[in-house]
Motif scaffolding. Structure first.
Motif, PDB file in Angstrom:
ATOM      1  N   PHE A  65       0.827  -1.205   0.000  1.00 63.68           N
ATOM      2  CA  PHE A  65       0.000   0.000   0.000  1.00 63.68           C
ATOM      3  C   PHE A  65       0.866   1.261   0.000  1.00 63.68           C
ATOM      4  O   PHE A  65       0.621   2.196  -0.747  1.00 63.68           O
ATOM      5  CB  PHE A  65      -0.918   0.036   1.234  1.00 63.68           C
ATOM      6  N   THR A  66       1.871   1.287   0.883  1.00 63.06           N
ATOM      7  CA  THR A  66       2.665   2.498   1.075  1.00 63.06           C
ATOM      8  C   THR A  66       3.372   2.936  -0.203  1.00 63.06           C
ATOM      9  O   THR A  66       3.529   4.124  -0.446  1.00 63.06           O
ATOM     10  CB  THR A  66       3.692   2.302   2.206  1.00 63.06           C
ATOM     11  N   THR A  67       3.758   1.975  -1.043  1.00 64.36           N
ATOM     12  CA  THR A  67       4.430   2.318  -2.296  1.00 64.36           C
ATOM     13  C   THR A  67       3.495   3.007  -3.285  1.00 64.36           C
ATOM     14  O   THR A  67       3.953   3.548  -4.286  1.00 64.36           O
ATOM     15  CB  THR A  67       5.042   1.064  -2.961  1.00 64.36           C
ATOM     16  N   LYS A  68       2.231   3.030  -2.994  1.00 66.70           N
ATOM     17  CA  LYS A  68       1.262   3.713  -3.864  1.00 66.70           C
ATOM     18  C   LYS A  68       1.194   5.215  -3.573  1.00 66.70           C
ATOM     19  O   LYS A  68       0.676   5.976  -4.377  1.00 66.70           O
ATOM     20  CB  LYS A  68      -0.135   3.119  -3.703  1.00 66.70           C
ATOM     21  N   GLU A  89       9.998   1.406  -2.993  1.00 63.46           N
ATOM     22  CA  GLU A  89      10.394   0.048  -2.634  1.00 63.46           C
ATOM     23  C   GLU A  89      10.633  -0.034  -1.134  1.00 63.46           C
ATOM     24  O   GLU A  89      11.013   0.951  -0.510  1.00 63.46           O
ATOM     25  CB  GLU A  89      11.705  -0.353  -3.335  1.00 63.46           C
ATOM     26  N   SER A  90      10.431  -1.241  -0.585  1.00 66.96           N
ATOM     27  CA  SER A  90      10.693  -1.486   0.826  1.00 66.96           C
ATOM     28  C   SER A  90      11.242  -2.892   0.986  1.00 66.96           C
ATOM     29  O   SER A  90      10.846  -3.802   0.255  1.00 66.96           O
ATOM     30  CB  SER A  90       9.401  -1.344   1.639  1.00 66.96           C
ATOM     31  N   THR A 135      14.763  -3.317  11.353  1.00 63.59           N
ATOM     32  CA  THR A 135      15.218  -2.214  10.525  1.00 63.59           C
ATOM     33  C   THR A 135      14.823  -2.534   9.086  1.00 63.59           C
ATOM     34  O   THR A 135      15.138  -3.612   8.580  1.00 63.59           O
ATOM     35  CB  THR A 135      16.740  -2.010  10.640  1.00 63.59           C
ATOM     36  N   ILE A 136      14.112  -1.612   8.469  1.00 58.21           N
ATOM     37  CA  ILE A 136      13.586  -1.768   7.115  1.00 58.21           C
ATOM     38  C   ILE A 136      14.243  -0.698   6.241  1.00 58.21           C
ATOM     39  O   ILE A 136      14.462   0.425   6.694  1.00 58.21           O
ATOM     40  CB  ILE A 136      12.046  -1.565   7.108  1.00 58.21           C
ATOM     41  N   THR A 137      14.507  -1.033   4.994  1.00 58.89           N
ATOM     42  CA  THR A 137      15.039  -0.046   4.061  1.00 58.89           C
ATOM     43  C   THR A 137      13.929   0.419   3.130  1.00 58.89           C
ATOM     44  O   THR A 137      13.245  -0.410   2.521  1.00 58.89           O
ATOM     45  CB  THR A 137      16.198  -0.645   3.226  1.00 58.89           C
ATOM     46  N   TRP A 138      13.744   1.726   3.064  1.00 57.33           N
ATOM     47  CA  TRP A 138      12.817   2.330   2.112  1.00 57.33           C
ATOM     48  C   TRP A 138      13.639   2.970   1.006  1.00 57.33           C
ATOM     49  O   TRP A 138      14.687   3.560   1.270  1.00 57.33           O
ATOM     50  CB  TRP A 138      11.966   3.399   2.775  1.00 57.33           C
ATOM     51  N   ARG A 139      13.126   2.883  -0.209  1.00 54.78           N
ATOM     52  CA  ARG A 139      13.836   3.440  -1.364  1.00 54.78           C
ATOM     53  C   ARG A 139      12.881   4.282  -2.204  1.00 54.78           C
ATOM     54  O   ARG A 139      11.725   3.933  -2.374  1.00 54.78           O
ATOM     55  CB  ARG A 139      14.408   2.295  -2.195  1.00 54.78           C
ATOM     56  N   TRP A 140      13.417   5.406  -2.679  1.00 53.93           N
ATOM     57  CA  TRP A 140      12.719   6.274  -3.623  1.00 53.93           C
ATOM     58  C   TRP A 140      13.525   6.201  -4.908  1.00 53.93           C
ATOM     59  O   TRP A 140      14.478   6.952  -5.107  1.00 53.93           O
ATOM     60  CB  TRP A 140      12.654   7.700  -3.093  1.00 53.93           C
ATOM     61  N   TYR A 188      14.590   9.167  -7.228  1.00 56.40           N
ATOM     62  CA  TYR A 188      15.627  10.082  -6.739  1.00 56.40           C
ATOM     63  C   TYR A 188      16.933   9.353  -6.428  1.00 56.40           C
ATOM     64  O   TYR A 188      17.900   9.978  -5.985  1.00 56.40           O
ATOM     65  CB  TYR A 188      15.142  10.825  -5.490  1.00 56.40           C
ATOM     66  N   ASP A 189      16.919   8.036  -6.594  1.00 52.66           N
ATOM     67  CA  ASP A 189      18.077   7.203  -6.311  1.00 52.66           C
ATOM     68  C   ASP A 189      18.564   7.400  -4.881  1.00 52.66           C
ATOM     69  O   ASP A 189      19.762   7.556  -4.621  1.00 52.66           O
ATOM     70  CB  ASP A 189      19.210   7.467  -7.314  1.00 52.66           C
ATOM     71  N   VAL A 190      17.614   7.407  -3.930  1.00 49.45           N
ATOM     72  CA  VAL A 190      17.943   7.512  -2.511  1.00 49.45           C
ATOM     73  C   VAL A 190      17.212   6.423  -1.727  1.00 49.45           C
ATOM     74  O   VAL A 190      16.170   5.924  -2.160  1.00 49.45           O
ATOM     75  CB  VAL A 190      17.602   8.899  -1.910  1.00 49.45           C
ATOM     76  N   SER A 191      17.772   6.074  -0.582  1.00 49.32           N
ATOM     77  CA  SER A 191      17.130   5.118   0.311  1.00 49.32           C
ATOM     78  C   SER A 191      17.460   5.518   1.740  1.00 49.32           C
ATOM     79  O   SER A 191      18.351   6.328   1.985  1.00 49.32           O
ATOM     80  CB  SER A 191      17.599   3.694   0.023  1.00 49.32           C
TER      81      SER A 191
END
Length: 155
Positions: free
Chosen positions: A32-35, A40-41, A50-55, A58-61
Motif C-alpha cells: 500500500f505504502t508504495t502507492k 520500494e521497501s 530495521t527496514i530499508t525504504w527506497r525512492w 531520486y536514487d535515494v534510500s
C-alpha cells in the motif's frame, strides 16, 4: 515518547475516510505504502526491525528503525540522518473515518539548519498524507512524492 512545548516538533494531520485498521495497514504494508510514498521497501514494518525504504526516482534510500507498533493506534520509527523520531498516530473518529497525526521530533540541528529541516519535513509529511487520502479514499495514485522535486534526478 511525549514531546513537550520546548521540543521542536513537526506535526501534520489529516482525516481519512476509511477505518483505522485500513489506514494503519497502509503504513505497515509496503504493497500500500508504495502507492503514495516510497517506491520500494525491504519488508513490512515490524517492531524491533530495521527496514530499508527506497525512492527509486531520486536514487535515494533510508534505513527505518521500527521502535514501536500499537495495532491500529500508533507506529513509531526512527529515520533520517541525523536520526529523528516519527510517530504515526491513528484515532478512530467514526467506524469509517480515522484521524492521522504524524509527529516528527528529536532534531539535532540548530538555527537555520533546524528551520530548514522542520520546513522540509512538514512539507514532506503533508504530501504523504495528501497522497494517502487520495489513494485510500479514491484509489488514485497522485504521484505526489514522485513529482515533488522535478529538479532532482528522475528515473
Amino acid at each position: 515518547m511525549e514531546t513537550n512545548n520546548n521540543t521542536p516538533t513537526v506535526e501534520c494531520q489529516m482525516m481519512i475516510r476509511k477505518p483505522a485498521a485500513t489506514v494503519f495497514q497502509a503504513f505497515i504494508d509496503p504493497a500500500f505504502t508504495t502507492k503514495f510514498w516510497f517506491t520500494e521497501s525491504s519488508g513490512p514494518l515490524e517492531a524491533g526491525k530495521t527496514i530499508t525504504w527506497r525512492w527509486e526516482m531520486y536514487d535515494v534510500s533510508d534505513n527505518i528503525k521500527v521502535k514501536e507498533i500499537i495495532p491500529n493506534q500508533k507506529i513509531t520509527i526512527e529515520w533520517d540522518a541525523p536520526a529523528t523520531t516519527v510517530d504515526f498516530e491513528f484515532t478512530t473518529l467514526t467506524e469509517d473515518t480515522t484521524y492521522v497525526v504524524i509527529k516528527n521530533y528529536g532534531f539535532s540541528q540548530t538555527g537555520d539548519d533546524l528551520i530548514e529541516a522542520i520546513k522540509n519535513n512538514t512539507s514532506g509529511f503533508t504530501t504523504v498524507l495528501d497522497g494517502l487520502k487520495a489513494y485510500l479514499e479514491f484509489g488514485v495514485e497522485l504521484n505526489l512524492v514522485r513529482d515533488k522535486f522535478p529538479h532532482i534526478r528522475h528515473k
